[in-house]
Write an enzyme that holds these catalytic residues in place. Structure first.
Site, PDB file in Angstrom:
ATOM      1  N   ASP A 194      -4.187  12.702  -3.439  1.00  0.00           N
ATOM      2  CA  ASP A 194      -3.988  11.788  -2.065  1.00  0.00           C
ATOM      3  C   ASP A 194      -2.492  11.737  -2.096  1.00  0.00           C
ATOM      4  O   ASP A 194      -1.642  10.700  -3.643  1.00  0.00           O
ATOM      5  CB  ASP A 194      -4.225  11.242  -1.725  1.00  0.00           C
TER       6      ASP A 194
ATOM      7  N   HIS B 228       6.334   6.290   6.767  1.00  0.00           N
ATOM      8  CA  HIS B 228       5.334   5.009   5.872  1.00  0.00           C
ATOM      9  C   HIS B 228       5.620   4.646   4.387  1.00  0.00           C
ATOM     10  O   HIS B 228       5.660   3.040   4.698  1.00  0.00           O
ATOM     11  CB  HIS B 228       3.795   6.326   5.663  1.00  0.00           C
TER      12      HIS B 228
ATOM     13  N   GLU C 279      -5.690   5.482   7.548  1.00  0.00           N
ATOM     14  CA  GLU C 279      -4.364   5.985   7.267  1.00  0.00           C
ATOM     15  C   GLU C 279      -4.629   6.910   8.027  1.00  0.00           C
ATOM     16  O   GLU C 279      -4.980   7.719   7.545  1.00  0.00           O
ATOM     17  CB  GLU C 279      -4.275   6.384   5.349  1.00  0.00           C
TER      18      GLU C 279
ATOM     19  N   GLU D 211      -3.463  10.813   8.461  1.00  0.00           N
ATOM     20  CA  GLU D 211      -2.751  11.687   7.239  1.00  0.00           C
ATOM     21  C   GLU D 211      -3.923  13.044   8.056  1.00  0.00           C
ATOM     22  O   GLU D 211      -4.825  13.392   8.565  1.00  0.00           O
ATOM     23  CB  GLU D 211      -3.011  12.517   6.020  1.00  0.00           C
TER      24      GLU D 211
ATOM     25  N   ASP E 226      -7.306   7.804   5.402  1.00  0.00           N
ATOM     26  CA  ASP E 226      -7.554   7.818   3.447  1.00  0.00           C
ATOM     27  C   ASP E 226      -7.504   5.550   4.093  1.00  0.00           C
ATOM     28  O   ASP E 226      -6.280   5.607   3.855  1.00  0.00           O
ATOM     29  CB  ASP E 226      -6.459   7.593   3.179  1.00  0.00           C
TER      30      ASP E 226
ATOM     31  N   ARG F  67      -6.185  -3.476   1.847  1.00  0.00           N
ATOM     32  CA  ARG F  67      -4.685  -3.867   1.748  1.00  0.00           C
ATOM     33  C   ARG F  67      -4.736  -5.226   0.219  1.00  0.00           C
ATOM     34  O   ARG F  67      -4.047  -4.575  -0.295  1.00  0.00           O
ATOM     35  CB  ARG F  67      -3.686  -3.787   2.458  1.00  0.00           C
TER      36      ARG F  67
ATOM     37  N   GLN G 138      -5.555  -3.420  -3.107  1.00  0.00           N
ATOM     38  CA  GLN G 138      -4.571  -2.900  -3.321  1.00  0.00           C
ATOM     39  C   GLN G 138      -3.245  -3.374  -4.099  1.00  0.00           C
ATOM     40  O   GLN G 138      -3.215  -3.211  -4.871  1.00  0.00           O
ATOM     41  CB  GLN G 138      -4.117  -2.040  -2.327  1.00  0.00           C
TER      42      GLN G 138
ATOM     43  N   LYS H  67      -8.647   2.063  -2.813  1.00  0.00           N
ATOM     44  CA  LYS H  67      -9.269   3.570  -1.575  1.00  0.00           C
ATOM     45  C   LYS H  67     -10.673   4.534  -1.834  1.00  0.00           C
ATOM     46  O   LYS H  67     -10.586   5.315  -1.241  1.00  0.00           O
ATOM     47  CB  LYS H  67      -8.138   4.209  -2.068  1.00  0.00           C
TER      48      LYS H  67
ATOM     49  N   THR I  60     -13.197   8.122   2.336  1.00  0.00           N
ATOM     50  CA  THR I  60     -12.533   8.759   3.375  1.00  0.00           C
ATOM     51  C   THR I  60     -13.753   9.829   4.531  1.00  0.00           C
ATOM     52  O   THR I  60     -14.325   9.933   3.867  1.00  0.00           O
ATOM     53  CB  THR I  60     -11.456   9.660   2.095  1.00  0.00           C
TER      54      THR I  60
ATOM     55  N   GLU J  51       1.635  -0.998   8.853  1.00  0.00           N
ATOM     56  CA  GLU J  51       2.862  -0.927   9.217  1.00  0.00           C
ATOM     57  C   GLU J  51       3.070  -1.418  10.141  1.00  0.00           C
ATOM     58  O   GLU J  51       4.242  -2.420  11.111  1.00  0.00           O
ATOM     59  CB  GLU J  51       3.193   0.409   9.159  1.00  0.00           C
TER      60      GLU J  51
HETATM   61 MN    MN Z   1      -3.578   7.624   2.053  1.00  0.00          MN
END
Ligand code: MN
Length: 433
Positions: A137, A144, A209, A211, A243, A247, A250, A263, A267, A382
Site C-alpha cells: 500500500d 491525505h 481509506e 484508495e 484500507d 487509528r 496505529q 492495518k 482490506t 481527515e
Molecule cells: Mn492506505
C-alpha cells in the site's frame, strides 16, 4: 489506445447495459462469480448481467488470442488471464464487444444462448478476482499525506522524503476480502495521549481509506527491476480498495517500523477488474509539480508516463449507519475526490517498488494510498480532524470514527465528453463488533 471498443454510439442488446453508470458495453470488466451450487469462474459485467467466459469459449464463439484469454479466465481465479498481459486481454475485449453489440453480426446466435451465457448479477455471488500473493500500500495521495501529517506536525506535515520517494508499506494479503464481507472491529493496544500505560481492547478510532487498487499482470524476475517506461505492461487492471485502519492502534504502534496491526485485520476490494484498455480514454497527464518541488530522480521519470500516466476517475465515499438502514435512508456521501490527485503515477510506484530488484508477481495487489482532494477527504481522520470535530450526518447522528453497524461504500466513475461513462461498481464493507 482508443479503438472501436470505446465508440460511445455502441449499444448492447442487453438493455440494462445502455446508459448503465458502471457497466455499459464500453467497460467489460473481468471478475470471478458463481451461481448457487456452482463453482466460481470468470465472467464479464455487462449492465445488470454477467457474461460467462468458459461457456462462450466452449460454445465456439471465440478463437485465437481471445479464446486463449477466456480459457485462462475459466477457473476460480483470474491470475492466468492477468499473466497473459495486454494482447490476449485486448483481443477478448474486442471480441466480446462485437458479440454483445446490438448490431453485432452474431447477435441472434448469442441471444439464442442467452440463458446459458448470461446470468442476472443479483443471482450471483462475487469473489476475490485473484489469488493475491503480496499486497503493498502506497501513500501517494499528497492531500491525505498533508492532512494527516498536519495532525501530528502542524508546521511540517510532509516528511522530507515524501516528494522524492513513492512511500509505501508492505501490507497483508491474507486478510483481503471482496466487497460485501463484514469487517470485524479489531482488538489491540491503545494508549490515549493522556494515559501513561497502554491497555488492550477494541479499536475506538476505526477508519476507512479511499484508495484505488492496482492488479499486477505479468511479474518480473527477482533482481530485474521494471523500468518506469515499461511499467504499464505489468498492470492487469484496477479496482477500488478500502484500507481499513485502526487509528488508535496505529498511533501507538507505528514508530519506528510503520503500520502493523492497525492495518492487517481487513482490506476490502471491489470485485470487478476494470482494464487498462477500458480506461484508455480517461488517461490524462500527470499534473505538473508545484513550483519548488524537486524533480523526481531519472529512474522515476518517463516522458510518455508524464503525458498519459494519470487517470481522471471521480471517487466517492458514502456511509450508511444502522439507524439509516433501519429507516431506509439513502447512503450519505462523505466525500468526493479524484484519482488525478495522486502525486505519483502507478508506473512510478511500480518502478520504485522493483528498483532494488524486488519481484512483483501476477495477482499482486498495489494500493495507491488514500486519495483526498483539496475539497474532499478520503478518511474519517481527515474529515473530523483526528476526531476533534465530529461530522453530523443527515440522520442527526454524529461520528468521530466508525461505529458498529456502519457500512462504508466507495464508488468510482470515469467520464469524458464524447465517451461513454464507465464505473467500478461498489466497494462495500460493514463494521461489526
Ligand atoms: Mn492506505
Amino acid at each position: 489506445m482508443i479503438d472501436a471498443t470505446h465508440d460511445a454510439r455502441r449499444r448492447s442488446f442487453i438493455e440494462s447495459a445502455n446508459g448503465h453508470p458502471d457497466f455499459p458495453i464500453q467497460n467489460l470488466p473481468f471478475g470471478i462469480y458463481s451461481k448457487r451450487g456452482e463453482r466460481p469462474r470468470g465472467g464479464i459485467a455487462i449492465g445488470d448481467e454477467i457474461f460467462d467466459l468458459k461457456i462462450a469459449s466452449e460454445a465456439g464463439l471465440l478463437s485465437g488470442e481471445a479464446k486463449r484469454a477466456a480459457e485462462a479466465a475459466s477457473g476460480p481465479r483470474l491470475n492466468g488471464l492477468f499473466a497473459l498481459g495486454a494482447g490476449p486481454r485486448a483481443a477478448l475485449r474486442a471480441r466480446l464487444a462485437d458479440l454483445l453489440d446490438a448490431a453485432g453480426a452474431e447477435r441472434r446466435q448469442v441471444e439464442a444462448m442467452r440463458p446459458l451465457l448470461l446470468s442476472r448479477a443479483t443471482d450471483c455471488e462475487l469473489h476475490l478476482p485473484a489469488r493475491i500473493g503480496n499486497f503493498t500500500d502506497f501513500y501517494a495521495g499528497i492531500h491525505h499525506a498533508t492532512n494527516s501529517g498536519r495532525l501530528l506536525r502542524p508546521d511540517n506535515p510532509l516528511l522530507p522524503n515524501y516528494k522524492h520517494i513513492p512511500v509505501a508499506y508492505h501490507g497483508r494479503a491474507s486478510s483481503i476480502r471482496v466487497s460485501g464481507t463484514e469487517v470485524h472491529r479489531p482488538n489491540g493496544q491503545r494508549k490515549p495521549q493522556a494515559a501513561t500505560e497502554p491497555d488492550f481492547g477494541p479499536c475506538r478510532y476505526l477508519d476507512y481509506e479511499l484508495e484505488m487498487g492496482v492488479w499486477i499482470g505479468p511479474g518480473n524476475a527477482l533482481g530485474a527491476p521494471i523500468p518506469v517506461g515499461a511499467a504499464r505492461d505489468h498492470i492487469a487492471g484496477f479496482s477500488l480498495l478500502n484500507d481499513w485502519s485502526a487509528r488508535d492502534i496505529q498511533a501507538w504502534e507505528y514508530q519506528p517500523l510503520g503500520p502493523f496491526l492497525a492495518k492487517n485485520f481487513a482490506t476490502t476490494v471491489s470485485p470487478w477488474v476494470v482494464t487498462p484498455e477500458a480506461l484508455a480514454p480517461f488517461r490524462v497527464a500527470q499534473p505538473p509539480r508545484p513550483e519548488g518541488d524537486p524533480r523526481p530522480l531519472d529512474y522515476l521519470m518517463d516522458a510518455a508516463d508524464q503525458l498519459t500516466g494519470a487517470f481522471d476517475i471521480a471517487l466517492e465515499a458514502s456511509i450508511v449507519t444502522a439507524a439509516m438502514r433501519a429507516s431506509g435512508a439513502a447512503p450519505h456521501r462523505l466525500a468526493a475526490s479524484n484519482a488525478r490527485h495522486l502525486y505519483w503515477t502507478v508506473a512510478q510506484m511500480i518502478a520504485h517498488h522493483t528498483c532494488g530488484g524486488c519481484n512483483l508477481e501476477t495477482g499482486d495487489l498495489i494500493g495507491t494510498g488514500t486519495i483526498s482532494a483539496p475539497d474532499g477527504v478520503g478518511s474519517m481522520l481527515e474529515l473530523t480532524r483526528g476526531g476533534r470535530e465530529p461530522a453530523t450526518l443527515p440522520s442527526g447522528e454524529t461520528r468521530r470514527f466508525l461505529d458498529d453497524g456502519d457500512e462504508v461504500i466507495f464508488r468510482a466513475y470515469a467520464k469524458r465528453d464524447g465517451f461513454a461513462q464507465i464505473g467500478f461498481g461498489a466497494c462495500r464493507g460493514r463494521v461489526v463488533g
